[in-house]
Design a protein around this motif. Structure first.
Motif, PDB file in Angstrom:
ATOM      1  N   THR A 136      -1.280  -5.721  -4.571  1.00  0.00           N
ATOM      2  CA  THR A 136      -0.707  -4.383  -4.683  1.00  0.00           C
ATOM      3  C   THR A 136      -1.828  -3.371  -4.878  1.00  0.00           C
ATOM      4  O   THR A 136      -2.685  -3.548  -5.750  1.00  0.00           O
ATOM      5  CB  THR A 136       0.265  -4.301  -5.878  1.00  0.00           C
ATOM      6  N   VAL A 137      -1.834  -2.327  -4.058  1.00  0.00           N
ATOM      7  CA  VAL A 137      -2.797  -1.244  -4.238  1.00  0.00           C
ATOM      8  C   VAL A 137      -2.182  -0.236  -5.206  1.00  0.00           C
ATOM      9  O   VAL A 137      -1.185   0.416  -4.899  1.00  0.00           O
ATOM     10  CB  VAL A 137      -3.152  -0.574  -2.904  1.00  0.00           C
ATOM     11  N   ALA A 138      -2.770  -0.140  -6.384  1.00  0.00           N
ATOM     12  CA  ALA A 138      -2.267   0.742  -7.427  1.00  0.00           C
ATOM     13  C   ALA A 138      -3.165   1.985  -7.502  1.00  0.00           C
ATOM     14  O   ALA A 138      -3.426   2.624  -6.487  1.00  0.00           O
ATOM     15  CB  ALA A 138      -2.201   0.000  -8.759  1.00  0.00           C
ATOM     16  N   SER A 139      -3.674   2.308  -8.686  1.00  0.00           N
ATOM     17  CA  SER A 139      -4.570   3.463  -8.837  1.00  0.00           C
ATOM     18  C   SER A 139      -5.224   3.397 -10.208  1.00  0.00           C
ATOM     19  O   SER A 139      -4.613   2.941 -11.183  1.00  0.00           O
ATOM     20  CB  SER A 139      -3.789   4.769  -8.717  1.00  0.00           C
ATOM     21  N   ASN A 140      -6.458   3.894 -10.290  1.00  0.00           N
ATOM     22  CA  ASN A 140      -7.082   3.971 -11.607  1.00  0.00           C
ATOM     23  C   ASN A 140      -6.368   4.989 -12.496  1.00  0.00           C
ATOM     24  O   ASN A 140      -6.524   4.977 -13.716  1.00  0.00           O
ATOM     25  CB  ASN A 140      -8.581   4.262 -11.513  1.00  0.00           C
TER      26      ASN A 140
ATOM     27  N   PRO B 225     -11.844   4.521   2.619  1.00  0.00           N
ATOM     28  CA  PRO B 225     -10.745   3.544   2.628  1.00  0.00           C
ATOM     29  C   PRO B 225     -11.206   2.107   2.841  1.00  0.00           C
ATOM     30  O   PRO B 225     -10.602   1.175   2.308  1.00  0.00           O
ATOM     31  CB  PRO B 225      -9.863   4.025   3.783  1.00  0.00           C
ATOM     32  N   SER B 226     -12.289   1.913   3.577  1.00  0.00           N
ATOM     33  CA  SER B 226     -12.777   0.560   3.821  1.00  0.00           C
ATOM     34  C   SER B 226     -13.281  -0.106   2.541  1.00  0.00           C
ATOM     35  O   SER B 226     -13.250  -1.336   2.417  1.00  0.00           O
ATOM     36  CB  SER B 226     -13.886   0.569   4.881  1.00  0.00           C
ATOM     37  N   ASP B 227     -13.746   0.703   1.561  1.00  0.00           N
ATOM     38  CA  ASP B 227     -14.173   0.135   0.288  1.00  0.00           C
ATOM     39  C   ASP B 227     -13.001  -0.540  -0.421  1.00  0.00           C
ATOM     40  O   ASP B 227     -13.141  -1.596  -1.040  1.00  0.00           O
ATOM     41  CB  ASP B 227     -14.751   1.223  -0.625  1.00  0.00           C
ATOM     42  N   ILE B 228     -11.845   0.078  -0.328  1.00  0.00           N
ATOM     43  CA  ILE B 228     -10.642  -0.478  -0.957  1.00  0.00           C
ATOM     44  C   ILE B 228     -10.154  -1.678  -0.158  1.00  0.00           C
ATOM     45  O   ILE B 228      -9.766  -2.705  -0.714  1.00  0.00           O
ATOM     46  CB  ILE B 228      -9.532   0.587  -1.041  1.00  0.00           C
ATOM     47  N   ALA B 229     -10.198  -1.566   1.151  1.00  0.00           N
ATOM     48  CA  ALA B 229      -9.738  -2.656   2.018  1.00  0.00           C
ATOM     49  C   ALA B 229     -10.561  -3.920   1.793  1.00  0.00           C
ATOM     50  O   ALA B 229     -10.022  -5.033   1.797  1.00  0.00           O
ATOM     51  CB  ALA B 229      -9.809  -2.229   3.477  1.00  0.00           C
ATOM     52  N   ASP B 230     -11.855  -3.775   1.598  1.00  0.00           N
ATOM     53  CA  ASP B 230     -12.708  -4.946   1.367  1.00  0.00           C
ATOM     54  C   ASP B 230     -12.286  -5.687   0.095  1.00  0.00           C
ATOM     55  O   ASP B 230     -12.307  -6.919   0.039  1.00  0.00           O
ATOM     56  CB  ASP B 230     -14.171  -4.525   1.257  1.00  0.00           C
TER      57      ASP B 230
ATOM     58  N   VAL C 179       0.822  -1.208   0.000  1.00  0.00           N
ATOM     59  CA  VAL C 179       0.000   0.000   0.000  1.00  0.00           C
ATOM     60  C   VAL C 179       0.856   1.259   0.000  1.00  0.00           C
ATOM     61  O   VAL C 179       0.430   2.307  -0.474  1.00  0.00           O
ATOM     62  CB  VAL C 179      -0.967   0.029   1.201  1.00  0.00           C
ATOM     63  N   ALA C 180       2.070   1.189   0.501  1.00  0.00           N
ATOM     64  CA  ALA C 180       2.928   2.370   0.609  1.00  0.00           C
ATOM     65  C   ALA C 180       3.017   3.098  -0.726  1.00  0.00           C
ATOM     66  O   ALA C 180       3.254   2.487  -1.767  1.00  0.00           O
ATOM     67  CB  ALA C 180       4.326   1.949   1.072  1.00  0.00           C
ATOM     68  N   GLY C 181       2.807   4.395  -0.691  1.00  0.00           N
ATOM     69  CA  GLY C 181       2.868   5.169  -1.922  1.00  0.00           C
ATOM     70  C   GLY C 181       2.958   6.656  -1.642  1.00  0.00           C
ATOM     71  O   GLY C 181       2.647   7.120  -0.538  1.00  0.00           O
ATOM     72  N   ILE C 182       3.406   7.410  -2.636  1.00  0.00           N
ATOM     73  CA  ILE C 182       3.468   8.869  -2.525  1.00  0.00           C
ATOM     74  C   ILE C 182       2.819   9.489  -3.760  1.00  0.00           C
ATOM     75  O   ILE C 182       2.692   8.840  -4.804  1.00  0.00           O
ATOM     76  CB  ILE C 182       4.904   9.395  -2.382  1.00  0.00           C
ATOM     77  N   LEU C 183       2.416  10.746  -3.626  1.00  0.00           N
ATOM     78  CA  LEU C 183       1.841  11.493  -4.745  1.00  0.00           C
ATOM     79  C   LEU C 183       2.273  12.942  -4.628  1.00  0.00           C
ATOM     80  O   LEU C 183       2.041  13.586  -3.597  1.00  0.00           O
ATOM     81  CB  LEU C 183       0.317  11.383  -4.749  1.00  0.00           C
ATOM     82  N   ARG C 184       2.919  13.445  -5.689  1.00  0.00           N
ATOM     83  CA  ARG C 184       3.244  14.857  -5.794  1.00  0.00           C
ATOM     84  C   ARG C 184       2.681  15.326  -7.121  1.00  0.00           C
ATOM     85  O   ARG C 184       3.139  14.895  -8.174  1.00  0.00           O
ATOM     86  CB  ARG C 184       4.756  15.084  -5.748  1.00  0.00           C
ATOM     87  N   ASP C 185       1.683  16.185  -7.070  1.00  0.00           N
ATOM     88  CA  ASP C 185       1.026  16.593  -8.306  1.00  0.00           C
ATOM     89  C   ASP C 185       1.733  17.781  -8.940  1.00  0.00           C
ATOM     90  O   ASP C 185       2.526  18.472  -8.302  1.00  0.00           O
ATOM     91  CB  ASP C 185      -0.443  16.909  -8.051  1.00  0.00           C
ATOM     92  N   GLY C 186       1.435  17.999 -10.202  1.00  0.00           N
ATOM     93  CA  GLY C 186       2.000  19.127 -10.934  1.00  0.00           C
ATOM     94  C   GLY C 186       2.260  18.757 -12.380  1.00  0.00           C
ATOM     95  O   GLY C 186       2.443  17.586 -12.701  1.00  0.00           O
ATOM     96  N   PRO C 187       2.277  19.740 -13.279  1.00  0.00           N
ATOM     97  CA  PRO C 187       2.536  19.457 -14.688  1.00  0.00           C
ATOM     98  C   PRO C 187       3.953  18.932 -14.898  1.00  0.00           C
ATOM     99  O   PRO C 187       4.860  19.216 -14.109  1.00  0.00           O
ATOM    100  CB  PRO C 187       2.345  20.824 -15.364  1.00  0.00           C
TER     101      PRO C 187
END
Length: 260
Positions: free
Chosen positions: A137-141, A227-232, A88-96
């Motif tokens: 692995t928890v990824a992302s859409n 978050p519980s929706d993803i955990a399920d 689940v560990a992940g980071i996000l830094r947004d920007g163009p």
């Protein structure tokens, strides 16, 4: 109780908050013993205190291959064979893209992709010898649809999905299943960090309704995930109910990507 989970042992990264903490709670509710890890020691210690003897907290930097291998080895030496590993560990830094630094790009891949590689490799090495195990692995859409301002995040998550599928193909004959869960917008600190301060309600509404300016679709189900929706979804894929599912990418996004 979900069949086949009671008494099993799981390792969860990024467990200090948000989706990771929800995954730990969902697994504990099924009788799973969990080693909850995070770079944030305080977060997993608080989680362990809440759940008692079923949760063991450990600080872990998933970008450190030696630290990951050492922790997995110590876990098996002290607690027993690892049945489940959840990235689940992940980071996000947004920007163009034009504004992304080299460090921004490298950090996304170090945590979101290489960290998944380190943990999955350490777990798979042991699981294959026993002929059983589940890696989720928890990824992302965002790994499956272009998102303005999220190029590094989306690319790193797409890489994590394909890595997990390739690993799943390699270890399938040894009875180890590898799947991914790809959430959409989920009510976590990471989500809120993308919103303008003081405009949280309006920002949440734009996520649900969509935003043509940023080429973003809305959420057909009309709500941001908990978050519980993803955990399920993670618990399902880790369980024997998903015993014939591997190399699958399960989208949990309320229909946001339209799966086109």
């Amino acid at each position: 109780m979900t069949p086949g989970l009671d008494g099993r042992l799981a390792l969860v990264t990024g467990a200090g908050r948000g989706i990771g903490a929800a995954v730990v709670t969902a697994l504990v509710d099924e009788g799973v013993r969990v080693v909850a890890t995070d770079l944030d020691r305080a977060g997993v210690e608080t989680l362990a205190a809440r759940h008692g003897e079923l949760v063991t907290s450990r600080q872990l930097d998933v970008t450190d291959a030696t630290a990951v291998e050492t922790l997995v080895a110590e876990t098996e030496d002290t607690l027993g064979p690892l049945d489940i590993a959840v990235n689940v560990a992940g980071i996000l830094r947004d920007g163009p893209v034009a504004d992304l630094s080299d460090d921004d790009w490298a950090s996304h891949f170090a945590v979101n992709t290489t960290g998944v590689f380190h943990v999955s490799r350490a777990a798979a090495r042991r699981m294959t010898g026993r002929g059983r195990g589940s890696i989720v692995t928890v990824a992302s859409n965002a790994g499956g649809i272009p998102r303005a301002g999220l190029a590094a995040y989306a690319a790193s998550k797409a890489a994590a999905v394909m890595f997990t599928k390739c690993l799943g193909l390699e270890v399938a004959r040894q009875g180890v299943r590898c799947n991914t869960v790809s959430p959409g917008s989920t009510m976590t600190g990471m989500q809120r960090a993308l919103w303008t301060s003081g405009e949280e309600e309006a920002s949440a509404r734009r996520v649900v309704e969509g935003d043509l300016v940023s080429y973003r679709t809305g959420i057909p189900l009309g709500r941001i995930a908990d978050p519980s929706d993803i955990a399920d979804a993670v618990v399902f894929l880790a369980s024997d109910r998903a015993r014939h599912i591997t190399m699958h990418d399960l989208y949990v996004d309320g229909g946001a990507t339209l799966r086109a």
